[in-house]
Scaffold this motif. Sequence first.
Motif, PDB file in Angstrom:
ATOM      1  N   ALA A 132       0.857  -1.185   0.000  1.00 52.47           N
ATOM      2  CA  ALA A 132       0.000   0.000   0.000  1.00 52.47           C
ATOM      3  C   ALA A 132       0.892   1.234   0.000  1.00 52.47           C
ATOM      4  O   ALA A 132       1.850   1.323   0.763  1.00 52.47           O
ATOM      5  CB  ALA A 132      -0.892  -0.010   1.243  1.00 52.47           C
ATOM      6  N   GLY A 133       0.601   2.163  -0.881  1.00 46.89           N
ATOM      7  CA  GLY A 133       1.387   3.396  -0.938  1.00 46.89           C
ATOM      8  C   GLY A 133       2.639   3.312  -1.784  1.00 46.89           C
ATOM      9  O   GLY A 133       3.366   4.308  -1.907  1.00 46.89           O
ATOM     10  N   CYS A 134       2.930   2.166  -2.384  1.00 47.83           N
ATOM     11  CA  CYS A 134       4.141   2.026  -3.213  1.00 47.83           C
ATOM     12  C   CYS A 134       3.864   2.551  -4.620  1.00 47.83           C
ATOM     13  O   CYS A 134       3.698   1.783  -5.584  1.00 47.83           O
ATOM     14  CB  CYS A 134       4.599   0.578  -3.260  1.00 47.83           C
ATOM     15  N   GLN A 135       3.783   3.860  -4.719  1.00 46.03           N
ATOM     16  CA  GLN A 135       3.509   4.517  -5.983  1.00 46.03           C
ATOM     17  C   GLN A 135       4.390   5.758  -6.114  1.00 46.03           C
ATOM     18  O   GLN A 135       4.810   6.349  -5.129  1.00 46.03           O
ATOM     19  CB  GLN A 135       2.037   4.939  -6.070  1.00 46.03           C
ATOM     20  N   ASP A 136       4.642   6.158  -7.344  1.00 50.71           N
ATOM     21  CA  ASP A 136       5.369   7.393  -7.644  1.00 50.71           C
ATOM     22  C   ASP A 136       6.708   7.437  -6.895  1.00 50.71           C
ATOM     23  O   ASP A 136       7.471   6.478  -6.939  1.00 50.71           O
ATOM     24  CB  ASP A 136       4.482   8.608  -7.326  1.00 50.71           C
ATOM     25  N   ASP A 137       6.971   8.526  -6.177  1.00 51.39           N
ATOM     26  CA  ASP A 137       8.266   8.674  -5.501  1.00 51.39           C
ATOM     27  C   ASP A 137       8.433   7.727  -4.319  1.00 51.39           C
ATOM     28  O   ASP A 137       9.559   7.529  -3.835  1.00 51.39           O
ATOM     29  CB  ASP A 137       8.465  10.119  -5.039  1.00 51.39           C
ATOM     30  N   LYS A 138       7.354   7.134  -3.846  1.00 53.34           N
ATOM     31  CA  LYS A 138       7.435   6.226  -2.696  1.00 53.34           C
ATOM     32  C   LYS A 138       8.007   4.855  -3.081  1.00 53.34           C
ATOM     33  O   LYS A 138       8.416   4.088  -2.205  1.00 53.34           O
ATOM     34  CB  LYS A 138       6.066   6.051  -2.040  1.00 53.34           C
ATOM     35  N   VAL A 139       8.039   4.552  -4.385  1.00 58.48           N
ATOM     36  CA  VAL A 139       8.624   3.290  -4.834  1.00 58.48           C
ATOM     37  C   VAL A 139      10.102   3.253  -4.484  1.00 58.48           C
ATOM     38  O   VAL A 139      10.611   2.272  -3.911  1.00 58.48           O
ATOM     39  CB  VAL A 139       8.418   3.100  -6.354  1.00 58.48           C
ATOM     40  N   SER A 140      10.819   4.331  -4.798  1.00 58.69           N
ATOM     41  CA  SER A 140      12.255   4.367  -4.496  1.00 58.69           C
ATOM     42  C   SER A 140      12.512   4.370  -2.997  1.00 58.69           C
ATOM     43  O   SER A 140      13.513   3.812  -2.526  1.00 58.69           O
ATOM     44  CB  SER A 140      12.903   5.589  -5.145  1.00 58.69           C
ATOM     45  N   VAL A 141      11.604   4.969  -2.225  1.00 60.23           N
ATOM     46  CA  VAL A 141      11.727   4.947  -0.763  1.00 60.23           C
ATOM     47  C   VAL A 141      11.665   3.513  -0.258  1.00 60.23           C
ATOM     48  O   VAL A 141      12.511   3.066   0.528  1.00 60.23           O
ATOM     49  CB  VAL A 141      10.618   5.797  -0.103  1.00 60.23           C
ATOM     50  N   MET A 142      10.674   2.762  -0.731  1.00 59.94           N
ATOM     51  CA  MET A 142      10.500   1.388  -0.267  1.00 59.94           C
ATOM     52  C   MET A 142      11.636   0.503  -0.746  1.00 59.94           C
ATOM     53  O   MET A 142      12.121  -0.377  -0.012  1.00 59.94           O
ATOM     54  CB  MET A 142       9.162   0.847  -0.771  1.00 59.94           C
ATOM     55  N   GLN A 143      12.096   0.730  -1.960  1.00 58.70           N
ATOM     56  CA  GLN A 143      13.225  -0.057  -2.464  1.00 58.70           C
ATOM     57  C   GLN A 143      14.477   0.202  -1.636  1.00 58.70           C
ATOM     58  O   GLN A 143      15.241  -0.723  -1.348  1.00 58.70           O
ATOM     59  CB  GLN A 143      13.475   0.282  -3.934  1.00 58.70           C
ATOM     60  N   GLY A 144      14.675   1.456  -1.217  1.00 57.63           N
ATOM     61  CA  GLY A 144      15.816   1.776  -0.364  1.00 57.63           C
ATOM     62  C   GLY A 144      15.740   1.089   0.985  1.00 57.63           C
ATOM     63  O   GLY A 144      16.751   0.607   1.511  1.00 57.63           O
ATOM     64  N   VAL A 145      14.538   1.033   1.550  1.00 63.81           N
ATOM     65  CA  VAL A 145      14.325   0.338   2.823  1.00 63.81           C
ATOM     66  C   VAL A 145      14.700  -1.138   2.688  1.00 63.81           C
ATOM     67  O   VAL A 145      15.433  -1.701   3.507  1.00 63.81           O
ATOM     68  CB  VAL A 145      12.854   0.480   3.278  1.00 63.81           C
ATOM     69  N   LEU A 146      14.186  -1.777   1.644  1.00 64.99           N
ATOM     70  CA  LEU A 146      14.427  -3.203   1.445  1.00 64.99           C
ATOM     71  C   LEU A 146      15.903  -3.494   1.157  1.00 64.99           C
ATOM     72  O   LEU A 146      16.446  -4.496   1.621  1.00 64.99           O
ATOM     73  CB  LEU A 146      13.551  -3.723   0.303  1.00 64.99           C
ATOM     74  N   GLN A 147      16.558  -2.607   0.414  1.00 67.51           N
ATOM     75  CA  GLN A 147      17.979  -2.791   0.139  1.00 67.51           C
ATOM     76  C   GLN A 147      18.809  -2.676   1.414  1.00 67.51           C
ATOM     77  O   GLN A 147      19.810  -3.380   1.584  1.00 67.51           O
ATOM     78  CB  GLN A 147      18.450  -1.761  -0.884  1.00 67.51           C
ATOM     79  N   SER A 148      18.359  -1.814   2.339  1.00 64.75           N
ATOM     80  CA  SER A 148      19.059  -1.685   3.624  1.00 64.75           C
ATOM     81  C   SER A 148      18.899  -2.944   4.473  1.00 64.75           C
ATOM     82  O   SER A 148      19.846  -3.374   5.139  1.00 64.75           O
ATOM     83  CB  SER A 148      18.513  -0.475   4.393  1.00 64.75           C
ATOM     84  N   VAL A 149      17.713  -3.521   4.440  1.00 66.31           N
ATOM     85  CA  VAL A 149      17.451  -4.715   5.248  1.00 66.31           C
ATOM     86  C   VAL A 149      18.118  -5.950   4.649  1.00 66.31           C
ATOM     87  O   VAL A 149      18.615  -6.815   5.377  1.00 66.31           O
ATOM     88  CB  VAL A 149      15.929  -4.942   5.388  1.00 66.31           C
TER      89      VAL A 149
END
Length: 281
Positions: A66-83
């Motif tokens: 939920a919310g993984c759209q537009d500029d938030k996609v890169s935010v979530m990808q960054g979170v997952l790459q950190s984990v």
Amino acid sequence: MILIADSGSTKTDWCLIDSSKKQSYFTTEGYNPYFVDEQYMVKSIEAQLPAQLDRLGINEVHFYGAGCQDDKVSVMQGVLQSVFPNCKRVNAVVDLLAAARGLLGNRPGFAAILGTGTNTCIYDGNRIIHNIDSLGFILGDEGSGAAIGKKILGDYLRNKMPEAVQQAFEDRYQLDAEDIIHKIYKEPMANRFCAGFTRFLKYPEVDAAYGHQLVKTSFTEFFQNLVSCYPGYRQYSFNCIGSVSYHFKDILEEVLSDFQMQAGRILPSLIAELAHYHQEN
């Protein structure tokens, strides 16, 4: 190893597929990048992953959120790459695509989400080809747990509940107007707070007729403002994922009949279907 996640604003269902194709399932809280920041999500995921899961061994992540759209996609990808720092492939896409893939596979049709929030689409068997914006928690999300919860809270604060229901709410939650207003306007994740009150309607001390009418009104608004706005919507079956659609399925089917639409698959969760989709595709 491949990790697949289906995340709403309240909970995330995960499936780990190891090198021998064995599947393991677990659950964490939900992660919506519109409501929580990156630091919170990283710490929460790391804390809630199973202790035996080797984060360094994950080489592919498919996150539907939920919310993984537009500029938030890169935010979530960054979170997952950190984990998962050794991950070579990280995909973060909107949870609506998970609904379409899990409910319909490679078949075209109509797919919807009725959980904490709401979303709908027409799917061509490969991609989403038509989506009417649900407008989120403040402006829309009709039919969702958050919308139903807002109706419950509004009735309570305005003394519009039947007397016995009003007393049951007061006894169970011990909340006054100041508490509720503070939670919604001053604290994070107000949508999750509101959605939590949907379960109140299932308690035995709550008048069934009151709960039935409230949910039916919310589902009717969902169909009026979203579903019926799709051209030719009656030609599709109604396929839906989410706890709200599943637990109030009987009322949902009444509204489907009112709008002359056939019921399709209505599931509480689709992480197993998503795991199957990724193994097949």
